[in-house]
Design an enzyme around this catalytic site. Structure first.
Site, PDB file in Angstrom:
ATOM      1  N   LYS A 118     -18.837 -60.665  28.409  1.00 54.06           N
ATOM      2  CA  LYS A 118     -19.636 -61.767  27.879  1.00 54.06           C
ATOM      3  C   LYS A 118     -19.019 -63.072  28.343  1.00 54.06           C
ATOM      4  O   LYS A 118     -17.836 -63.319  28.122  1.00 54.06           O
ATOM      5  CB  LYS A 118     -19.689 -61.721  26.356  1.00 54.06           C
ATOM      6  CG  LYS A 118     -20.671 -62.734  25.762  1.00 54.06           C
ATOM      7  CD  LYS A 118     -20.720 -62.658  24.253  1.00 54.06           C
ATOM      8  CE  LYS A 118     -21.861 -63.522  23.710  1.00 54.06           C
ATOM      9  NZ  LYS A 118     -21.866 -64.901  24.222  1.00 54.06           N
TER      10      LYS A 118
ATOM     11  N   ARG B 114     -27.342 -69.470  28.444  1.00 53.88           N
ATOM     12  CA  ARG B 114     -28.263 -68.366  28.727  1.00 53.88           C
ATOM     13  C   ARG B 114     -29.401 -68.899  29.584  1.00 53.88           C
ATOM     14  O   ARG B 114     -29.982 -69.965  29.293  1.00 53.88           O
ATOM     15  CB  ARG B 114     -28.795 -67.802  27.410  1.00 53.88           C
ATOM     16  CG  ARG B 114     -29.673 -66.556  27.559  1.00 53.88           C
ATOM     17  CD  ARG B 114     -28.860 -65.337  27.944  1.00 53.88           C
ATOM     18  NE  ARG B 114     -29.695 -64.146  27.997  1.00 53.88           N
ATOM     19  CZ  ARG B 114     -29.951 -63.383  26.947  1.00 53.88           C
ATOM     20  NH1 ARG B 114     -29.435 -63.674  25.755  1.00 53.88           N
ATOM     21  NH2 ARG B 114     -30.695 -62.300  27.090  1.00 53.88           N
TER      22      ARG B 114
ATOM     23  N   GLU C  87     -26.515 -65.704  32.757  1.00 50.42           N
ATOM     24  CA  GLU C  87     -25.745 -66.773  32.120  1.00 50.42           C
ATOM     25  C   GLU C  87     -25.314 -67.768  33.195  1.00 50.42           C
ATOM     26  O   GLU C  87     -24.717 -67.379  34.205  1.00 50.42           O
ATOM     27  CB  GLU C  87     -24.513 -66.190  31.422  1.00 50.42           C
ATOM     28  CG  GLU C  87     -23.843 -67.107  30.442  1.00 50.42           C
ATOM     29  CD  GLU C  87     -24.448 -67.052  29.043  1.00 50.42           C
ATOM     30  OE1 GLU C  87     -24.006 -67.827  28.181  1.00 50.42           O
ATOM     31  OE2 GLU C  87     -25.362 -66.228  28.819  1.00 50.42           O
TER      32      GLU C  87
ATOM     33  N   PHE D  53     -27.326 -60.273  34.471  1.00 46.48           N
ATOM     34  CA  PHE D  53     -27.028 -58.980  33.854  1.00 46.48           C
ATOM     35  C   PHE D  53     -28.261 -58.134  33.585  1.00 46.48           C
ATOM     36  O   PHE D  53     -28.130 -56.968  33.212  1.00 46.48           O
ATOM     37  CB  PHE D  53     -26.231 -59.155  32.557  1.00 46.48           C
ATOM     38  CG  PHE D  53     -26.830 -60.122  31.561  1.00 46.48           C
ATOM     39  CD1 PHE D  53     -27.953 -59.796  30.829  1.00 46.48           C
ATOM     40  CD2 PHE D  53     -26.244 -61.365  31.372  1.00 46.48           C
ATOM     41  CE1 PHE D  53     -28.483 -60.682  29.905  1.00 46.48           C
ATOM     42  CE2 PHE D  53     -26.774 -62.256  30.455  1.00 46.48           C
ATOM     43  CZ  PHE D  53     -27.896 -61.920  29.716  1.00 46.48           C
TER      44      PHE D  53
ATOM     45  N   GLU E 296     -14.346 -64.528  26.668  1.00 46.14           N
ATOM     46  CA  GLU E 296     -15.062 -64.667  25.406  1.00 46.14           C
ATOM     47  C   GLU E 296     -15.225 -63.337  24.680  1.00 46.14           C
ATOM     48  O   GLU E 296     -15.158 -63.273  23.451  1.00 46.14           O
ATOM     49  CB  GLU E 296     -16.441 -65.283  25.627  1.00 46.14           C
ATOM     50  CG  GLU E 296     -17.166 -65.566  24.318  1.00 46.14           C
ATOM     51  CD  GLU E 296     -18.616 -65.964  24.513  1.00 46.14           C
ATOM     52  OE1 GLU E 296     -19.271 -66.282  23.511  1.00 46.14           O
ATOM     53  OE2 GLU E 296     -19.107 -65.950  25.656  1.00 46.14           O
TER      54      GLU E 296
ATOM     55  N   ARG F 183     -33.340 -60.159  18.360  1.00 45.43           N
ATOM     56  CA  ARG F 183     -31.917 -59.880  18.237  1.00 45.43           C
ATOM     57  C   ARG F 183     -31.783 -58.401  17.899  1.00 45.43           C
ATOM     58  O   ARG F 183     -32.170 -57.965  16.822  1.00 45.43           O
ATOM     59  CB  ARG F 183     -31.271 -60.759  17.168  1.00 45.43           C
ATOM     60  CG  ARG F 183     -29.751 -60.726  17.205  1.00 45.43           C
ATOM     61  CD  ARG F 183     -29.146 -61.767  16.314  1.00 45.43           C
ATOM     62  NE  ARG F 183     -29.388 -63.124  16.774  1.00 45.43           N
ATOM     63  CZ  ARG F 183     -28.715 -63.724  17.748  1.00 45.43           C
ATOM     64  NH1 ARG F 183     -27.775 -63.060  18.405  1.00 45.43           N
ATOM     65  NH2 ARG F 183     -28.990 -64.967  18.083  1.00 45.43           N
TER      66      ARG F 183
ATOM     67  N   LYS G 188     -22.411 -57.729  20.464  1.00 46.10           N
ATOM     68  CA  LYS G 188     -21.365 -58.569  21.054  1.00 46.10           C
ATOM     69  C   LYS G 188     -20.093 -58.493  20.215  1.00 46.10           C
ATOM     70  O   LYS G 188     -20.112 -58.649  18.998  1.00 46.10           O
ATOM     71  CB  LYS G 188     -21.841 -60.012  21.209  1.00 46.10           C
ATOM     72  CG  LYS G 188     -22.332 -60.700  19.958  1.00 46.10           C
ATOM     73  CD  LYS G 188     -22.862 -62.093  20.277  1.00 46.10           C
ATOM     74  CE  LYS G 188     -23.423 -62.778  19.021  1.00 46.10           C
ATOM     75  NZ  LYS G 188     -23.986 -64.111  19.304  1.00 46.10           N
TER      76      LYS G 188
END
Length: 617
Positions: free
Chosen positions: A23, A28, A77, A118, A183, A199, A205
């Protein structure tokens, strides 16, 4: 299209039905290329193309490569990449706030950002969102392979669109993330489709938290946040941020009641208390001197407020590898500026993405300062008997040298109080020089202007020959000009022709300023152009290496436009180098790319032809 979002978890994900990705801390971004053009949008559908023109330009420059796959949509990202496992949040925030076009273009050139991809939502007009994660990842990887794009993040690659790969080996990936102070990790269930705008429990994460002991100083009435602080060395309170998340309802209610019962003051916005309630907070990193994403972890009833100090907080701000035990972290190394051992270790950790590529696969000579600047240093070439097993070595001329290829080795050397990292002009795999370096060392600090004059004259020659050169301070009293070369193509005899040519050119241009006289007594106040120093077995201070100097200077890479008579070596130190990198980027960011394209062969051919014309004596 709204992107799919991960759900935060505080437990590492286990199981064979998951893959894991690094991550990265950035913006984003959805990249869409259709018949109407190229669009980069944020998760809230705000346009990002104008803020990151380097990404748009890269796409346009490679239009022929991408057009067969249009229309396509990629999820990723936007980052300011530090290394393969970490992005710089502060740097991307600075870019995001910019509005002046000239400043944006300057940043785009000096410190280009990258789009790390990704996921794949659309390819050749065919939707991919109903396919499983593994199916999408396989198609995405094939797409990147067909376009000759990097299959993993690389901060030094000129290809600005890069893939974030997946792996089923969580422990190995987590170790790399922690080493780089990244991160965290996003774990993705193999069978899950792409839930746009949701979500999902299919993406989890898991973050690389830091922990700090602190005390509560006030409560904000309007939003329920608790403000945390620590004591500085003068017993003044320093605020480090506010938290709310992580508290259970009963914990929050109890805490509020304690604050109300023990308040020292109250105004329209806050209820204030004396330092007494100690807590442990976990957070991602510091940004603008405040904790990012702080979460309550636990109460520290066993801790007294005076134990919650900024000094301890500073030591806790970086997760060090488990293999590294920092001894005597409070040991003073420099006095002016005030730098303790842990400060130095943190500097090495933060500068490692820029320093390590130059140490990679090179035998290392270090200068160690066992008592900091308060005692005598010594050179070390041989690896000591007590070196840990992760230290790599290479035998060369009866000496077992250290080869510093990773962060663990660098931090171990830092704990041994190695201040200077000197490297040869070639790697352990090279048959000849990997670069040409001119060491422009004036007779004294007062002669620094001569180094500047020599560097600018060399730059004129390099520009005239279409050669790419880089420049850095020595960290002592001079400058060093680098000309990267392709590996295993040239010999030291070849490069000697060029260094000799440059030396004589400088003397011809200004014989009162430069000399190749070997005897010091005959040089006067002229700068000695040591064209013989570039040879097998000789060494040079590595870019971004600290120096054992009173001002804690660093061998600092420069932009050529910074090289003028106002330049001062003392402006580049351990204290400000990381902030400089965040604000201005890495002047050597394209160094390794330029090795491949460096047109040195035609220059060498010309010099060899000219050498043949010189009568033999």
């Amino acid at each position: 299209m709204k992107p799919m979002l991960p759900t935060l978890t505080f437990e590492a994900v286990k199981g064979d039905d998951w893959h894991h990705e690094v991550k990265y801390d950035g913006f984003r971004a959805i990249l869409e290329w259709n018949k109407d053009g190229i669009f980069i949008k944020s998760r809230n559908e705000k346009p990002l193309g104008d803020l990151f023109p380097e990404i748009m330009q890269f796409l346009l420059d490679n239009k022929k490569t991408f057009l067969p796959y249009v229309p396509f949509i990629l999820d990723g990202e936007l980052v300011s990449l530090e290394d393969s496992f970490k992005a710089n949040f502060s740097a991307i925030q600075i870019r995001g706030r910019m509005r002046a076009k000239d400043k944006i273009l300057e940043k785009a050139h000096n410190r280009p950002c990258r789009l790390l991809v990704f996921d794949l939502l659309l390819l050749k007009g065919v939707s991919q969102v109903n396919k499983s994660y593994l199916e999408r990842k396989t198609i995405l990887t094939d797409f990147f392979s067909m376009c000759n794009l990097p299959l993993k993040p690389n901060e030094r690659s000129k290809e600005l669109i890069q893939l974030i790969p997946g792996t089923n080996d969580f422990p190995a990936l987590w170790q790399q993330v922690v080493l780089s102070d990244g991160e965290g990790i996003v774990s993705k269930r193999n069978s899950y489709s792409y839930d746009a705008g949701k979500r999902s429990a299919g993406w989890l994460k898991f973050k690389n938290w830091k922990y700090v002991n602190c005390f509560i100083i006030k409560y904000e009435k309007s939003n329920g946040y608790f403000y945390a602080g620590v004591f500085d060395q003068h017993d003044h309170i320093i605020g480090i941020g506010q938290f709310l998340f992580g508290l259970k309802p009963d914990e929050k209610n109890a805490l509020m009641q304690i604050i109300k019962n023990n308040k020292t003051d109250e105004d329209q916005n806050f209820i204030y208390v004396e330092p007494a309630i100690c807590t442990e907070i976990k957070y991602l990193e510091m940004y603008d001197e405040q904790m990012r994403e702080p979460h309550f972890h636990r109460f520290r009833f066993d801790l007294q407020p005076e134990k919650c100090t900024y000094q301890d907080f500073a030591q806790q701000r970086k997760n060090l590898p488990a293999e590294i035990n920092i001894t005597h972290p409070e040991k003073p190394l420099w006095t002016k500026p005030d730098i303790k051992k842990m400060d130095y270790i943190h500097f090495l950790q933060e500068v490692s993405p820029y320093l390590l590529p130059f140490l990679q696969d090179r035998i290392l000579t270090v200068i160690r300062y066992p008592h900091g600047m308060l005692g005598e240093p010594f050179y070390q070439k041989n690896v000591p008997d007590y070196a840990p097993s992760f230290i790599e070595t290479k035998q060369h001329e009866d000496i077992e040298y250290i080869v510093c290829n990773n962060l663990q080795s660098l931090l171990w050397l830092g704990n041994q109080l190695a201040f200077e990292f000197h490297i040869p002009f070639q790697t352990i795999h090279s048959k000849g020089p990997s670069e040409i370096v001119f060491d422009l060392d004036p007779p004294s600090a007062e002669g620094f202007h001569l180094a500047i004059k020599a560097a600018l004259l060399i730059k004129e020659v390099l520009d005239g020959l279409s050669l790419t050169g880089y420049i850095k301070t020595s960290g002592s009293k001079g400058l060093q000009v680098y000309i990267p070369l392709p590996e295993n193509q040239f010999t030291y005899d070849d490069t000697r022709l060029f260094t000799t040519f440059i030396a004589h050119y400088l003397i011809t241009k200004d014989p009162d300023s430069f000399t190749i006289e070997r005897l010091k007594k005959n040089r006067g106040n002229r700068l000695y152009v040591d064209y013989i120093q570039h040879a097998e077995g000789k060494t040079i201070i590595a870019p971004y290496s600290p120096r054992g100097k009173e001002q804690a200077s660093v061998a600092a890479p420069l932009y050529w436009e910074e090289v003028d008579q106002t330049l001062q070596i003392g402006n580049y130190t351990i204290i400000n180098m990381i902030e400089r990198l965040k604000n201005t980027g890495d002047p050597f960011h394209s160094y390794f790319d330029s090795k491949v394209t460096q047109p040195f062969s035609p220059v060498l051919s010309f010099l060899k032809q000219e050498e043949k014309k010189i009568p033999k004596v």
